[in-house]
Design a protein around this motif. Structure first.
Motif, PDB file in Angstrom:
ATOM      1  N   ILE A  24       0.862  -1.181   0.000  1.00 34.54           N
ATOM      2  CA  ILE A  24       0.000   0.000   0.000  1.00 34.54           C
ATOM      3  C   ILE A  24       0.899   1.231   0.000  1.00 34.54           C
ATOM      4  N   ILE A  25       0.663   2.145  -0.941  1.00 34.46           N
ATOM      5  CA  ILE A  25       1.530   3.310  -1.121  1.00 34.46           C
ATOM      6  C   ILE A  25       0.690   4.576  -1.074  1.00 34.46           C
ATOM      7  N   ALA A  26       1.142   5.562  -0.322  1.00 33.73           N
ATOM      8  CA  ALA A  26       0.464   6.858  -0.243  1.00 33.73           C
ATOM      9  C   ALA A  26       1.217   7.873  -1.086  1.00 33.73           C
ATOM     10  N   VAL A  66       4.454  12.306  -5.508  1.00 34.13           N
ATOM     11  CA  VAL A  66       5.531  12.023  -4.557  1.00 34.13           C
ATOM     12  C   VAL A  66       5.081  10.931  -3.587  1.00 34.13           C
ATOM     13  N   VAL A  67       5.893   9.884  -3.453  1.00 35.99           N
ATOM     14  CA  VAL A  67       5.607   8.835  -2.476  1.00 35.99           C
ATOM     15  C   VAL A  67       5.884   9.374  -1.076  1.00 35.99           C
ATOM     16  N   VAL A  68       4.872   9.350  -0.209  1.00 35.75           N
ATOM     17  CA  VAL A  68       5.008   9.911   1.136  1.00 35.75           C
ATOM     18  C   VAL A  68       4.777   8.868   2.234  1.00 35.75           C
ATOM     19  N   GLY A  69       4.528   7.633   1.841  1.00 41.51           N
ATOM     20  CA  GLY A  69       4.338   6.572   2.827  1.00 41.51           C
ATOM     21  C   GLY A  69       4.077   5.256   2.127  1.00 41.51           C
ATOM     22  N   SER A  70       4.391   4.152   2.784  1.00 42.52           N
ATOM     23  CA  SER A  70       4.149   2.834   2.190  1.00 42.52           C
ATOM     24  C   SER A  70       4.297   1.759   3.258  1.00 42.52           C
ATOM     25  N   ARG A  71       3.666   0.621   2.992  1.00 41.49           N
ATOM     26  CA  ARG A  71       3.778  -0.509   3.904  1.00 41.49           C
ATOM     27  C   ARG A  71       3.281  -1.777   3.180  1.00 41.49           C
ATOM     28  N   TYR A  72       3.997  -2.884   3.400  1.00 44.79           N
ATOM     29  CA  TYR A  72       3.467  -4.166   2.943  1.00 44.79           C
ATOM     30  C   TYR A  72       2.169  -4.467   3.695  1.00 44.79           C
ATOM     31  N   TRP A  73       1.213  -5.041   2.979  1.00 44.11           N
ATOM     32  CA  TRP A  73      -0.039  -5.438   3.622  1.00 44.11           C
ATOM     33  C   TRP A  73       0.239  -6.546   4.627  1.00 44.11           C
ATOM     34  N   ASN A  74      -0.162  -6.333   5.870  1.00 46.14           N
ATOM     35  CA  ASN A  74       0.051  -7.364   6.889  1.00 46.14           C
ATOM     36  C   ASN A  74      -1.242  -7.720   7.618  1.00 46.14           C
ATOM     37  N   GLY A  75      -2.348  -7.533   6.914  1.00 47.59           N
ATOM     38  CA  GLY A  75      -3.623  -7.926   7.481  1.00 47.59           C
ATOM     39  C   GLY A  75      -4.438  -6.747   7.977  1.00 47.59           C
ATOM     40  N   GLU A  76      -5.547  -7.057   8.607  1.00 45.37           N
ATOM     41  CA  GLU A  76      -6.478  -6.029   9.077  1.00 45.37           C
ATOM     42  C   GLU A  76      -5.784  -4.996   9.948  1.00 45.37           C
ATOM     43  N   GLN A 115      -3.586  10.365  -2.184  1.00 47.63           N
ATOM     44  CA  GLN A 115      -4.079   9.286  -3.026  1.00 47.63           C
ATOM     45  C   GLN A 115      -3.340   8.010  -2.627  1.00 47.63           C
ATOM     46  N   PHE A 116      -4.074   6.919  -2.529  1.00 45.81           N
ATOM     47  CA  PHE A 116      -3.464   5.627  -2.225  1.00 45.81           C
ATOM     48  C   PHE A 116      -3.479   4.738  -3.458  1.00 45.81           C
ATOM     49  N   LYS A 117      -2.404   3.975  -3.601  1.00 43.55           N
ATOM     50  CA  LYS A 117      -2.314   2.973  -4.653  1.00 43.55           C
ATOM     51  C   LYS A 117      -1.787   1.681  -4.034  1.00 43.55           C
TER      52      LYS A 117
END
Length: 215
Positions: free
Chosen positions: A53-55, A60-70, A96-98
């Motif tokens: 998940i990327i913000a 400009v990429v301002v945040g991201s994280r691998y999906w690790n569940g709920e 915006q999230f991608k």
């Protein structure tokens, strides 16, 4: 649990946070907000642990994280004049999230129920879903400038023939990234230019009557 003479001691262990690829990394600063993703789906299917998940604030990429569940937590970083992270979030900026879909190697736009606005120290819970695009579009290359890899994202509302090519300043085609029928949805093409000379290049996308080019 560890036993000892007086009873039982319990110690919590925090799992290590996975490092995302450099393309989706970001610079930490003193200003940030957290977005807890309660659920996320692409084309009606839940994410898996290899999806990211990327913000974005603009491009400009301002945040991201691998999906690790709920309730996966995504830190989203704000502008800090001491860090000089120009383009990062300021209060009221619309995010915006991608999602990088590892199974299809695509970067797919997702949306929440409402606009997602950034505030320093904010905590927000989101549910993200993908929608099919309504128009053809070619987004700005990211990163740009780059060395030596950049990503080109585009969207199609229906199955269409797509030609995506890179040109040099003399107008010569140096690489054809896509030439054929592409299904509806959000797509990514990666250009590795390590075999090309440093300089300025242009990318052109043609699909039906749609023509778009950028530097």
């Amino acid at each position: 649990f560890n036993g000892f003479d007086g009873g039982i001691a319990r110690k919590a262990v925090q799992p290590a946070i996975r490092t995302v690829p450099a393309l989706y990394s970001f610079t930490q600063s003193s200003k940030q907000a957290f977005y807890f993703i309660e659920s996320a789906s692409l084309k009606g299917q839940p994410l898996d642990s290899e999806d990211i998940i990327i913000a974005y604030n603009g491009d400009v990429v301002v945040g991201s994280r691998y999906w690790n569940g709920e309730y996966t937590d995504v830190p989203v970083i704000g502008y800090d004049e001491y860090t000089e992270n120009e383009g990062y979030c300021k209060p009221g900026d619309k995010l915006q999230f991608k999602v990088w879909d590892a199974s299809s190697n695509e970067l797919i736009s997702v949306q929440a129920e409402d606009d997602i606005l950034w505030q320093d120290l904010g905590v927000t819970v989101l549910n993200l879903t993908s929608l099919m695009p309504k128009t053809i579009s070619l987004e700005n290359a990211y990163p740009n400038p780059f060395n030596p890899v950049t990503t080109l994202n585009f969207s199609l509302p229906e199955y269409q023939d797509v030609m995506l090519q890179v040109y040099d300043l003399q107008g010569r085609v140096v690489e054809t990234l896509i030439d054929g029928v592409v299904e509806a949805g959000y797509h990514s093409a990666i250009w590795n230019a390590d075999h090309q000379a440093s300089g300025v290049y242009f990318v052109k996308m043609i699909s039906g009557e749609y023509i778009s080019s950028q530097k």
